[in-house]
Scaffold this active site. Structure first.
Site, PDB file in Angstrom:
ATOM      1  N   GLN A 548       0.683  -1.181  -0.063  1.00  0.00           N
ATOM      2  CA  GLN A 548       0.043  -0.023  -0.047  1.00  0.00           C
ATOM      3  C   GLN A 548       0.953   1.256  -0.120  1.00  0.00           C
ATOM      4  OE1 GLN A 548      -3.240  -0.295  -0.331  1.00  0.00           O
ATOM      5  NE2 GLN A 548      -3.704   1.778  -0.278  1.00  0.00           N
ATOM      6  N   GLU A 549       2.088   1.308   0.709  1.00  0.00           N
ATOM      7  CA  GLU A 549       2.720   2.371   0.833  1.00  0.00           C
ATOM      8  C   GLU A 549       3.862   2.625  -0.521  1.00  0.00           C
ATOM      9  OE1 GLU A 549       3.009   4.739   3.102  1.00  0.00           O
ATOM     10  OE2 GLU A 549       2.094   4.059   4.933  1.00  0.00           O
TER      11      GLU A 549
END
Length: 720
Positions: A548-549
């Site tokens: 996600q990052e």
């Protein structure tokens, strides 16, 4: 002087003896403490985990304190397997002996529904809470209505003396002296007590809400009259001087509470799904249905289901049962809303399975799969004397038996239900299996990346596949039918079909490196395992956060200046003592250390799962905005200790300028942390479902026959 000296000598000898005895006692105490601790190293050396249970839980008939014994035991067995040891059950005489057995060193763990109380904390340690419950007063429906503790006057309330309910009722009796608390036998389970209340043998009993809820439907004559004030924490118990075991158990409990291997049950139709906001799709993890590649969740059935959920306006939750044979039972029991797993659809099969099929999702042909070096199979008569291996739950099992009943002399052998068709095909390639049958779209995937098998001949004409729903869910069925009537062979559908079944280069790229085959989620799995374990996280959760990052790019930078795989800000990296976050190992270590710091600032009384979700929200939005949201949740009657449906709802309210003006931290784009935590959670669940802890079990391919096949070629006759 001599006499004095003699007295002194006797006194000295007495003192010396006393000191020696004290020393022995201290040494004995230390030895007992070491033995009692039985921390992780000694458990692994011993080779088994001692799990304490009341003796009445050994009964194959009675539930264990209101829970199925099967579930309780399976969790303990799963924990032991994760630790690399076996389970040894330690049965004690009554529930009162459970805590004593842990404190005395006769057991390592009590995997029980234990309420955390101050008196128990003096004797044993507890894991992170696994549940927060209320104590419910149970009464007969035909009795006088009870509204609160004052109405208990003159009533006989039966509970075990060793239970936390006994302490609670004794305190209540001080305030209301007319309450009669009766000690029941220690070997009486909650089911016993409910039966006694139903029969009028007891006026009332007390039960934790998580245990009572699944049992009440079996006792229509009973009701939960009211809840005593306050909440109770539920946890497992272990020795106080076993910190490594506690960390291991906490990590295990994190996984079983978060990965939804035991999903909640609901058999509602479309309205219930929309109210819940989640569509639960039952499927299997393989190249056609659902898999992870390079951190992304992919699959033909998955992408169709995701688009269907999007059009319903709900989230998608993928549920992967342990085997193919579990798909229909899990659907009927309400563990999912539909099955999207290439099921053959026909009126006869719908009747046999007790389901309702949707409009067709694909048209395929069942193909006989053989090794490439075999002689050609001209027609079905060439199968005479051959052994064909398929799963018993598959439609091919029935087709083959119908052919044999018509006079075709074939042998049909069942393979394990947890094997995927692609794994059975691999067994054919290795010579473990003679032949198998696979639908043509699965064969297309296999032939795109391997040249040691071939589609020998069609077993029958074309068949249609479909999604399955419960028979009493006509609204969901109608919505699915409308979706496929619009999309089948349309642009969206054709793009997906080409991507997954008719693009050999793409199939080859994904085949060997998808997580369901390689057990790998990212290029950094070993680092994730190392540092996640150090700080008590599930490495797959951190992998989901990392995707996600940064999508696994260590050079990633955000517009705000965050860097590295876990997008750590430079000042944060310096605060945790690891500034060089663009180096993959340092970046992973820094991000996990910071997340652990955020989690450590949350209350220990929170559930394992919610501490992680709240920590992730703080990681994204900052601790101040999280504190604002928890405060706002409390003001609005929501639970400030639960993220999903509670704190996240309050967090969204901070988008309003009027609400933000009253918050210490002010306005934030708080839909971002809400999306962030949900995205990490959903990806984490997918990683658990698809990748597991290792390569999925392929028992048939690990057999001596398989190893011999790998060692050298075998003839077709030898294989048969």
């Amino acid at each position: 002087m001599q006499g004095g000296t003699g007295l002194l000598s006797r006194g000295a000898r007495t003192l010396a003896l006393g000191v020696a005895l004290l020393g022995i006692a201290l040494l004995t105490s230390v030895w007992a403490g070491v033995a009692r601790a039985d921390d992780l190293e000694s458990i692994r050396r011993r080779g088994h985990l001692r799990v304490v249970l009341p003796r009445y839980e050994a009964s194959p008939v009675l539930p264990a304190a209101g829970r199925p014994l099967e579930a309780e035991r399976s969790q303990a067995v799963a924990l032991a397997q994760e630790l690399g040891v076996s389970v040894r059950w330690v049965y004690v005489d009554g529930f009162d002996e459970v805590i004593r057995a842990i404190a005395d060193g006769r057991g390592d763990l009590a995997a029980e529904n234990l309420t955390v109380t101050p008196s128990r904390r003096e004797r044993v340690a507890f894991t992170a809470p696994v549940a927060v419950v209320r104590e419910l007063v149970v009464a007969r429906r035909d009795g006088t209505r009870l509204r609160g503790p004052a109405d208990l006057a003159g009533r006989r309330i039966g509970v075990r003396r060793s239970s936390s309910h006994w302490e609670r009722l004794q305190a209540l009796a001080q305030e209301f002296p007319d309450i009669t608390v009766e000690a029941v036998d220690e070997d009486q389970s909650l089911e016993h007590l409910l039966a006694r209340v139903a029969q009028g043998d007891l006026d009332l009993t007390l039960a934790d809400s998580n245990l009572l809820t699944p049992l009440l439907p079996a006792h229509p004559e009973l009701r939960a009259a009211f809840a005593l004030p306050g909440m109770s924490l539920i946890a497992w118990a272990l020795a106080p001087d076993a910190p490594k075991l506690r960390r291991a158990v906490d990590g295990f409990l994190t996984r079983i509470r978060q990965d939804r291997r035991f999903p909640g049950r609901s058999v509602g139709d479309l309205a219930a799904i929309r109210e819940r906001g989640v569509l639960r799709v039952l499927t299997r993890s393989n190249a056609a249905h659902h898999y992870v590649w390079n951190g992304r969740i992919l699959g033909f059935e998955y992408e169709l289901a995701r688009e269907f959920a999007r059009r319903l306006g709900v989230e998608l939750e993928v549920v992967v049962p342990p085997s193919h044979a579990d798909l229909v039972p899990w659907l009927r029991k309400g563990r999912g809303d539909l099955i999207a797993a290439s099921l053959l659809r026909s009126p006869e099969r719908a009747e046999a399975l007790g389901v309702s099929f949707s409009e067709r999702t694909q048209r395929v042909r069942p193909m006989v799969v053989a090794r490439r070096d075999e002689a050609s199979l001209a027609d079905l008569t060439a199968l005479e004397g051959r052994r064909i291996h398929v799963r018993r739950s598959s439609a091919h099992w029935q087709i083959l038996h119908a052919l044999r009943a018509s006079g075709l002399a074939i042998e049909i052998e069942a393979v394990p239900e947890d094997l995927e068709t692609e794994e059975i095909i691999e067994g054919v390639a290795l010579g473990v299996y003679d032949l198998t049958v696979a639908d043509s779209h699965i064969v297309d995937i296999a032939l795109a990346w391997r040249d040691d098998v071939r589609a020998a001949l069609p077993l029958s004409g074309s068949t249609e596949l479909g999604w399955a729903v419960r028979r009493h869910n006509p609204e969901l069925r109608a919505e699915i039918d409308a979706f496929f009537r619009k999309e089948y062979r349309g642009t969206f559908y054709n793009v997906l079909a080409k991507r997954y079944f008719r693009s050999p280069a793409r199939i080859r790229l994904h085949a060997e490196n998808r997580a369901s085959r390689a057990g790998r989620l990212s290029p950094f799995d070993e680092l994730l395992r190392r540092y996640a374990s150090r700080y008590g996280f599930d490495w797959r959760l951190i992998a989901a956060q990392m995707h996600q990052e940064s999508k696994f790019d260590p050079r990633a930078r955000s517009f705000a200046g965050a860097r590295g795989l876990l997008q750590v800000m430079p000042r944060t990296a310096r605060s945790v003592g690891l500034p060089n976050v663009e180096h993959p190992e340092t970046g992973i270590h820094a991000g996990i250390r910071y997340l652990a710091r955020l989690r450590g600032r949350l209350e220990d009384s929170l559930s394992v799962a919610d501490r992680n979700w709240l920590a992730l929200a703080a990681y994204n939005a900052g601790e101040g905005h999280l504190a604002d949201a928890r405060r706002l949740a409390r003001e609005r009657g929501l639970d400030p200790n639960r993220w999903f449906g509670h704190v996240e709802t309050a967090m969204l309210a901070k988008r309003s300028r009027s609400v933000a003006a009253k918050s210490p931290m002010g306005y934030c784009r708080c839909d971002e942390p809400v999306r962030y935590v949900r995205a990490v959670r959903d990806r984490y669940l997918a990683y658990v479902q698809v990748a597991g802890e290792a390569v999925p079990p392929r028992r048939a391919l690990e057999s001596p026959v398989a190893q011999n096949a790998i060692a050298g070629p075998r003839t077709a006759d030898a294989t048969r």
